[in-house]
Write a protein that holds these residues in place. Structure first.
Motif, PDB file in Angstrom:
ATOM      1  N   ARG A  12       0.837  -1.209   0.000  1.00 11.34           N
ATOM      2  CA  ARG A  12       0.000   0.000   0.000  1.00 11.34           C
ATOM      3  C   ARG A  12       0.870   1.257   0.000  1.00 11.34           C
ATOM      4  O   ARG A  12       0.494   2.291  -0.543  1.00 11.34           O
ATOM      5  N   ILE A  13       2.005   1.145   0.653  1.00  5.26           N
ATOM      6  CA  ILE A  13       2.978   2.255   0.635  1.00  5.26           C
ATOM      7  C   ILE A  13       4.289   1.688   0.095  1.00  5.26           C
ATOM      8  O   ILE A  13       4.820   0.712   0.639  1.00  5.26           O
ATOM      9  N   ALA A  14       4.777   2.259  -0.974  1.00  2.00           N
ATOM     10  CA  ALA A  14       6.057   1.832  -1.547  1.00  2.00           C
ATOM     11  C   ALA A  14       7.186   2.576  -0.834  1.00  2.00           C
ATOM     12  O   ALA A  14       7.110   3.794  -0.623  1.00  2.00           O
ATOM     13  N   TRP A  15       8.224   1.820  -0.465  1.00  2.00           N
ATOM     14  CA  TRP A  15       9.332   2.440   0.265  1.00  2.00           C
ATOM     15  C   TRP A  15       9.937   3.599  -0.511  1.00  2.00           C
ATOM     16  O   TRP A  15      10.280   4.639   0.068  1.00  2.00           O
ATOM     17  N   VAL A  16      10.056   3.432  -1.813  1.00  5.12           N
ATOM     18  CA  VAL A  16      10.684   4.475  -2.618  1.00  5.12           C
ATOM     19  C   VAL A  16       9.900   5.780  -2.542  1.00  5.12           C
ATOM     20  O   VAL A  16      10.463   6.872  -2.706  1.00  5.12           O
ATOM     21  N   ASP A  17       8.597   5.676  -2.275  1.00  5.79           N
ATOM     22  CA  ASP A  17       7.772   6.891  -2.195  1.00  5.79           C
ATOM     23  C   ASP A  17       8.038   7.673  -0.913  1.00  5.79           C
ATOM     24  O   ASP A  17       7.630   8.840  -0.796  1.00  5.79           O
ATOM     25  N   LEU A  18       8.712   7.035   0.039  1.00  3.83           N
ATOM     26  CA  LEU A  18       9.020   7.723   1.287  1.00  3.83           C
ATOM     27  C   LEU A  18      10.365   8.438   1.233  1.00  3.83           C
ATOM     28  O   LEU A  18      10.662   9.268   2.085  1.00  3.83           O
ATOM     29  N   ILE A  19      11.160   8.113   0.236  1.00  4.98           N
ATOM     30  CA  ILE A  19      12.486   8.719   0.127  1.00  4.98           C
ATOM     31  C   ILE A  19      12.353  10.150  -0.379  1.00  4.98           C
ATOM     32  O   ILE A  19      11.543  10.440  -1.268  1.00  4.98           O
ATOM     33  N   ALA A  20      13.158  11.038   0.184  1.00  2.00           N
ATOM     34  CA  ALA A  20      13.129  12.446  -0.230  1.00  2.00           C
ATOM     35  C   ALA A  20      13.388  12.545  -1.731  1.00  2.00           C
ATOM     36  O   ALA A  20      14.236  11.831  -2.287  1.00  2.00           O
ATOM     37  N   GLU A  21      12.640  13.412  -2.388  1.00  2.00           N
ATOM     38  CA  GLU A  21      12.732  13.535  -3.841  1.00  2.00           C
ATOM     39  C   GLU A  21      14.156  13.806  -4.303  1.00  2.00           C
ATOM     40  O   GLU A  21      14.595  13.301  -5.339  1.00  2.00           O
ATOM     41  N   GLU A  22      14.910  14.591  -3.502  1.00  2.00           N
ATOM     42  CA  GLU A  22      16.280  14.938  -3.896  1.00  2.00           C
ATOM     43  C   GLU A  22      17.225  13.736  -3.883  1.00  2.00           C
ATOM     44  O   GLU A  22      18.277  13.756  -4.512  1.00  2.00           O
ATOM     45  N   ASP A  23      16.830  12.672  -3.153  1.00  2.00           N
ATOM     46  CA  ASP A  23      17.716  11.516  -2.991  1.00  2.00           C
ATOM     47  C   ASP A  23      17.323  10.313  -3.845  1.00  2.00           C
ATOM     48  O   ASP A  23      18.111   9.370  -3.981  1.00  2.00           O
ATOM     49  N   VAL A  24      16.116  10.320  -4.403  1.00  2.00           N
ATOM     50  CA  VAL A  24      15.572   9.133  -5.069  1.00  2.00           C
ATOM     51  C   VAL A  24      16.468   8.633  -6.185  1.00  2.00           C
ATOM     52  O   VAL A  24      16.856   7.453  -6.232  1.00  2.00           O
ATOM     53  N   GLU A  25      16.819   9.493  -7.136  1.00  2.00           N
ATOM     54  CA  GLU A  25      17.596   9.044  -8.293  1.00  2.00           C
ATOM     55  C   GLU A  25      18.968   8.526  -7.884  1.00  2.00           C
ATOM     56  O   GLU A  25      19.470   7.538  -8.435  1.00  2.00           O
ATOM     57  N   ARG A  26      19.580   9.180  -6.915  1.00  2.00           N
ATOM     58  CA  ARG A  26      20.903   8.728  -6.435  1.00  2.00           C
ATOM     59  C   ARG A  26      20.804   7.327  -5.841  1.00  2.00           C
ATOM     60  O   ARG A  26      21.635   6.456  -6.145  1.00  2.00           O
ATOM     61  N   ILE A  27      19.792   7.079  -5.015  1.00  2.00           N
ATOM     62  CA  ILE A  27      19.637   5.781  -4.372  1.00  2.00           C
ATOM     63  C   ILE A  27      19.327   4.705  -5.402  1.00  2.00           C
ATOM     64  O   ILE A  27      19.889   3.603  -5.368  1.00  2.00           O
ATOM     65  N   LYS A  28      18.434   5.001  -6.337  1.00  2.00           N
ATOM     66  CA  LYS A  28      18.116   4.029  -7.386  1.00  2.00           C
ATOM     67  C   LYS A  28      19.366   3.634  -8.162  1.00  2.00           C
ATOM     68  O   LYS A  28      19.604   2.450  -8.429  1.00  2.00           O
ATOM     69  N   ALA A  29      20.173   4.619  -8.504  1.00  2.00           N
ATOM     70  CA  ALA A  29      21.389   4.349  -9.285  1.00  2.00           C
ATOM     71  C   ALA A  29      22.380   3.519  -8.487  1.00  2.00           C
ATOM     72  O   ALA A  29      23.009   2.587  -8.999  1.00  2.00           O
ATOM     73  N   GLN A  30      22.542   3.827  -7.193  1.00  2.00           N
ATOM     74  CA  GLN A  30      23.498   3.090  -6.364  1.00  2.00           C
ATOM     75  C   GLN A  30      23.069   1.638  -6.171  1.00  2.00           C
ATOM     76  O   GLN A  30      23.895   0.716  -6.226  1.00  2.00           O
ATOM     77  N   VAL A  31      21.771   1.420  -5.948  1.00  2.00           N
ATOM     78  CA  VAL A  31      21.277   0.050  -5.756  1.00  2.00           C
ATOM     79  C   VAL A  31      21.408  -0.741  -7.051  1.00  2.00           C
ATOM     80  O   VAL A  31      21.847  -1.909  -7.050  1.00  2.00           O
ATOM     81  N   ALA A  32      21.041  -0.115  -8.178  1.00  2.00           N
ATOM     82  CA  ALA A  32      21.156  -0.808  -9.470  1.00  2.00           C
ATOM     83  C   ALA A  32      22.592  -1.185  -9.767  1.00  2.00           C
ATOM     84  O   ALA A  32      22.882  -2.300 -10.245  1.00  2.00           O
ATOM     85  N   GLU A  33      23.520  -0.300  -9.463  1.00  2.00           N
ATOM     86  CA  GLU A  33      24.937  -0.576  -9.698  1.00  2.00           C
ATOM     87  C   GLU A  33      25.411  -1.730  -8.822  1.00  2.00           C
ATOM     88  O   GLU A  33      26.181  -2.603  -9.273  1.00  2.00           O
ATOM     89  N   ALA A  34      24.972  -1.751  -7.559  1.00  2.00           N
ATOM     90  CA  ALA A  34      25.378  -2.821  -6.644  1.00  2.00           C
ATOM     91  C   ALA A  34      24.847  -4.176  -7.129  1.00  2.00           C
ATOM     92  O   ALA A  34      25.563  -5.182  -7.100  1.00  2.00           O
ATOM     93  N   ILE A  35      23.600  -4.196  -7.575  1.00  2.00           N
ATOM     94  CA  ILE A  35      23.016  -5.452  -8.058  1.00  2.00           C
ATOM     95  C   ILE A  35      23.725  -5.938  -9.316  1.00  2.00           C
ATOM     96  O   ILE A  35      24.096  -7.114  -9.437  1.00  2.00           O
ATOM     97  N   GLU A  36      23.946  -5.052 -10.252  1.00  2.00           N
ATOM     98  CA  GLU A  36      24.564  -5.431 -11.526  1.00  2.00           C
ATOM     99  C   GLU A  36      26.025  -5.832 -11.367  1.00  2.00           C
ATOM    100  O   GLU A  36      26.545  -6.639 -12.137  1.00  2.00           O
ATOM    101  N   SER A  37      26.684  -5.291 -10.355  1.00  2.00           N
ATOM    102  CA  SER A  37      28.105  -5.593 -10.164  1.00  2.00           C
ATOM    103  C   SER A  37      28.347  -6.918  -9.459  1.00  2.00           C
ATOM    104  O   SER A  37      29.479  -7.371  -9.340  1.00  2.00           O
ATOM    105  N   GLY A  38      27.280  -7.531  -8.954  1.00  2.00           N
ATOM    106  CA  GLY A  38      27.422  -8.786  -8.229  1.00  2.00           C
ATOM    107  C   GLY A  38      27.747  -8.597  -6.763  1.00  2.00           C
ATOM    108  O   GLY A  38      28.125  -9.554  -6.074  1.00  2.00           O
ATOM    109  N   ALA A  39      27.618  -7.377  -6.253  1.00  2.00           N
ATOM    110  CA  ALA A  39      27.928  -7.090  -4.850  1.00  2.00           C
ATOM    111  C   ALA A  39      26.993  -7.859  -3.930  1.00  2.00           C
ATOM    112  O   ALA A  39      25.842  -8.155  -4.273  1.00  2.00           O
TER     113      ALA A  39
END
Length: 222
Positions: A12-39
């Protein structure tokens, strides 16, 4: 943070919707990079909005569970409220910026006339001392030795190079260091000295003025 677990678990509430707008894109990019890198994990700091509208800083430690092919299929994380730590860090950083931008020398003097912490004004002062004529440089070095070897704190005016500084010297007492705060009062001291001289010489000035206006050679005390 004021939300019910079911609100998040049910979607009902998505975690990403709680993240401050200024931080959303940075966090998405960091998580995607970690997943793709095999971390195996990732760490981020960002702001979220609580249920009552407050902004809080959190540290997000997330571990990725992967299948045999290395593809991430589950993320498990721990969230820690680090708002107080973040605000303290910001305060300390602002203090450092304030000191560094301060036009008055502020520094820690170490043995060998070396600088520990020093703002820009202090570094400039020491650079000028190093390139000063021998007599001026030696006087500055003697001052440094005096500050470092002092057994107790002191305050007062001192002539340093071509400036007059009001100084607070706070030595360790054993020669290990001396913390020094100063305020450049050159202009104020010159003005004060000028006024003191004026007051001291005022009777003579009045006598000369009287003699010049009436042409008389007699001396009068006014």
């Amino acid at each position: 943070f004021g939300y019910e677990p079911e609100d998040l678990l049910s979607g009902r509430i998505a975690w990403v919707d709680l993240i401050a707008e200024e931080d959303v894109e940075r966090i998405k990019a960091q998580v995607a990079e970690a997943i793709e890198s095999g971390a195996t994990h990732s760490e981020q700091r960002y702001r979220i909005r609580t249920s009552d509208g407050q902004s809080r800083w959190i540290a997000d430690y997330t571990a990725f569970l992967r299948d045999k092919a290395g593809a991430a299929h589950t993320a498990q994380g721990v969230l820690i409220d680090v708002t107080a730590d973040h605000e303290l860090s910001e305060f300390r950083a602002s203090q450092v910026r304030f000191l560094d931008e301060n036009p008055n020398p502020y520094f820690q003097l170490l043995p060998g006339r070396e600088l520990g912490f020093a703002n820009g004004a202090a570094k400039a002062l020491f650079e000028r001392a190093r390139s000063a004529p021998d007599q001026v440089r030696q006087r500055f070095e003697a001052l440094c030795d005096e500050w470092l070897s002092a057994s107790s704190g002191s305050t007062g005016y001192q002539q340093v190079l071509d400036r007059v500084l009001w100084m607070l010297v706070d030595p360790s007492g054993d020669g290990r260091y001396a913390n020094i705060h100063s305020v450049d009062v050159t202009t104020e001291r010159k003005r004060a000295i000028f006024l003191e001289d004026m007051v001291e010489n005022l009777p003579d000035l009045l006598v000369h003025y009287r003699r010049a206006t009436d042409g008389s050679e007699r001396i009068e005390l006014l």
